[in-house]
Design an enzyme around this catalytic site. Structure first.
Site, short mmCIF file in Angstrom:
data_model
loop_
_atom_site.label_atom_id
_atom_site.label_comp_id
_atom_site.label_asym_id
_atom_site.label_seq_id
_atom_site.Cartn_x
_atom_site.Cartn_y
_atom_site.Cartn_z
N VAL A 7 1.21 -1.39 -0.29
CA VAL A 7 0.19 0.08 -0.11
C VAL A 7 1.10 1.14 -0.34
O VAL A 7 1.21 1.78 0.71
CB VAL A 7 -1.51 0.29 1.30
CG1 VAL A 7 -1.90 1.05 0.69
CG2 VAL A 7 -1.53 -1.18 1.05
N GLY A 8 0.73 2.00 -1.37
CA GLY A 8 1.31 3.07 -1.12
C GLY A 8 0.65 4.16 -1.24
O GLY A 8 -0.27 4.27 -0.48
N ASN A 9 0.48 5.37 -0.77
CA ASN A 9 0.07 6.90 -0.67
C ASN A 9 -0.82 7.10 -2.31
O ASN A 9 -2.12 7.54 -1.98
CB ASN A 9 1.02 7.67 -0.66
CG ASN A 9 1.88 7.64 0.70
OD1 ASN A 9 0.71 7.61 1.40
ND2 ASN A 9 2.30 8.03 1.08
N ASN A 11 -1.31 4.33 -4.89
CA ASN A 11 -1.44 3.51 -5.67
C ASN A 11 -1.16 1.68 -4.62
O ASN A 11 -0.32 1.75 -3.95
CB ASN A 11 -0.33 2.38 -6.53
CG ASN A 11 -1.02 3.67 -8.17
OD1 ASN A 11 -1.95 4.16 -8.43
ND2 ASN A 11 0.00 4.00 -8.76
N ASP A 109 8.24 -0.10 2.84
CA ASP A 109 7.79 -0.24 1.18
C ASP A 109 9.51 -0.50 0.95
O ASP A 109 9.58 -1.35 0.08
CB ASP A 109 7.67 0.87 0.56
CG ASP A 109 7.64 1.96 1.16
OD1 ASP A 109 8.61 2.58 2.39
OD2 ASP A 109 6.94 2.84 -0.05
N THR A 132 4.55 7.85 -4.82
CA THR A 132 4.31 9.36 -4.48
C THR A 132 5.58 10.17 -4.06
O THR A 132 5.66 11.44 -4.43
CB THR A 132 3.73 9.09 -3.95
OG1 THR A 132 2.37 8.71 -3.65
CG2 THR A 132 3.33 10.57 -2.49
N THR A 184 5.16 25.25 -24.51
CA THR A 184 5.06 25.47 -23.08
C THR A 184 5.11 23.95 -23.10
O THR A 184 5.70 23.59 -21.48
CB THR A 184 3.99 26.56 -22.94
OG1 THR A 184 3.93 27.57 -23.43
CG2 THR A 184 4.08 26.15 -21.24
#
Length: 259
Positions: A7-9, A11, A109, A132, A184
């Site tokens: 579990v990441g921030n 995904n 992680d 993240t 740009t």
């Protein structure tokens, strides 16, 4: 088969693995507002999409940098496979010798990725995880975790740029054809893609000066495929690194009252 969840921030990496062979791996958005039943339905659906059922799984393990979701996901997995999953936390057996100021503060992680890298690749190691945040860490030739750097992630940087500069809009992360942009959007793409690639190369150079031996460099994370191919260093992209590490840690701890 083991159900492995990281579990990441941004995904959640979700997959099945057995005997160091990944049966499937996928990603879904991290949502702190979902209930255990909602996650259970999502996980069951993903299993079935890849041709598996809950009866194929004999255990589970979760690593997480989102503490609010730990209990929710633990209950969701228990409902699905009728085994309480192992949670990667301080005190768990990993086999990784961590020598930093406060080992308990090291993200699970990072631990999982380094455990997998140590098992699969020649040391010393530089392990990159692009999510993240972008983390770049070092394991020396003696399998000792030495520390690393934490950098604002690719999307965090881009979102900050577009939020704080009124004339700059969100862009895709497709690399432009050349570094010197003439509009740009291409200037932003060049800055984000090539800028992050150059940053990774530069950190690798500095870290290599501080360790003994030539490092094997491994990258994982949802954004690695967008950035790493533009680096000058030889970097192995391993999308399954965290799933592999979770299986290794599960096997080290499966006799400790976890099903």
């Amino acid at each position: 088969m083991i159900l492995a969840i990281d579990v990441g921030n941004t995904n959640i990496v979700f997959g099945g693995i057995e005997n160091n062979k990944t049966a499937f791996v996928t990603r879904l958005n991290t949502d702190k507002n979902k209930t255990e039943d909602e996650y259970a339905v999502i996980f069951k659906t993903l299993m079935e999409i890849y041709g598996f059922t809950v009866s194929d799984f004999t255990g589970g393990i979760i690593s997480s940098v989102v503490p609010q979701l730990n209990e929710i996901l633990k209950k969701a997995v228990k409902k699905l496979i009728d085994h309480e999953p192992l949670i990667v936390s301080p005190g768990i057996k990993t086999g990784l010798n961590i020598q930093i100021d406060n080992p308990a503060t090291l993200g699970s992680d990072i631990v999982v990725g380094c455990v997998a890298a140590c098992a699969a690749y020649p040391k010393p190691l530089i392990v990159i995880d692009m999510g993240t945040a972008t983390t770049i860490v070092v394991v020396d030739k003696n399998s000792v975790y030495r520390g690393g750097v934490i950098i604002p992630g690719v999307m965090v940087s881009m979102e900050s740029l577009t939020k704080n500069a009124a004339q700059l809009q969100s862009i895709s992360l497709d690399a432009p054809s050349k570094t010197i942009g003439t509009n740009t959007a291409d200037c932003m793409r060049s800055g984000i893609v090539f800028g992050n690639a150059a940053m990774v190369d530069g950190i690798i150079d500095r870290m290599s000066d501080e360790i003994e031996g030539t490092p094997t460099i491994i990258a994982t994370g949802g954004l690695a495929q967008k950035i790493i191919p533009h680096c000058h260093h030889k970097i192995i992209i391993d999308d399954e690194l965290l799933i592999k590490g979770l299986e290794i840690i599960y096997n080290k701890n499966k006799g400790d009252n976890h099903g």
